[in-house]
Design an enzyme around this catalytic site. Sequence first.
Site, PDB file in Angstrom:
ATOM      1  CE  LYS A  14      46.929   3.258  91.049  1.00 47.14           C
ATOM      2  NZ  LYS A  14      47.806   3.133  92.215  1.00 47.14           N
ATOM      3  NE  ARG A 128      52.332  -3.971  93.381  1.00 47.18           N
ATOM      4  CZ  ARG A 128      51.325  -3.135  93.227  1.00 47.18           C
ATOM      5  NH1 ARG A 128      51.263  -2.375  92.147  1.00 47.18           N
ATOM      6  NH2 ARG A 128      50.367  -3.087  94.109  1.00 47.18           N
TER       7      ARG A 128
END
Length: 216
Positions: A14, A128
């Site tokens: 997102k 990440r």
Amino acid sequence: MKNIIFIAAPGAGKGTQSQMLQEKYGFDHVSTGDLIREEIANETEIGLKVKDLIRQGLLVNDDIIFDMLKNKLVQFKESKGIIIDGFPRTKEQALRFDELFGQSDNKIDYVIYIDIDQVEAMKRVLGRMTCSACGSIYNEYYDSIHEMGKCNACGGELKRRSDDNEESFNKRFHVYLDETYPLIDYYKKQNKLYTIQATNDKEEVFHAIEGIINGE
Ligand code: AMP
């Protein structure tokens, strides 16, 4: 107005998709997670209060979230669209938001559910890295990073989030399943729900989102 929210597990993309939408369409963007991380980085009263919760993967109190969100939304003037990223996380938040903003320019128009399985989501979270200067998001397993620890776009330092570890991920994933996933039904009833699959090609996911908001 094209106001968008996501229903998506941690790692579904997102943040990345929000950045891409912001760049291409000039939408305004607010991430409740970013707002909280800012409070923590600035060591504010709120930041100190929620620091441990975040690290453990637990949700922050609704009043704190709404105060931060409301402060940010009033800053958006004549918006083409607003992406609210990381919110709502619970049915209570969704109801309260609709009560406050359901009849206003901030009302939610598109709810995009990004479907991803737990194993893939964890791999993304553990890989990440975010640029501390420009906010670009990378994944060490999927993206080629030209110079170790440095952002391809601006050379800024790449950092990992304090909650991007296996234990916190598992907690966040379960909070997502228990609290956020049921929102699918809530928004289906409002005819606002669109589902897309999280593939490893972010352009493909972006294209699917563009199809939704452009009514193709
Ligand atoms: P995110 O950046 O969206 O992954 O959010 C990081 C963390 O911030 C979450 O694990 C929660 O602890 C907290 N958080 C973000 N958004 C919310 C929200 N809408 N309600 C409660 N807690 C939130």
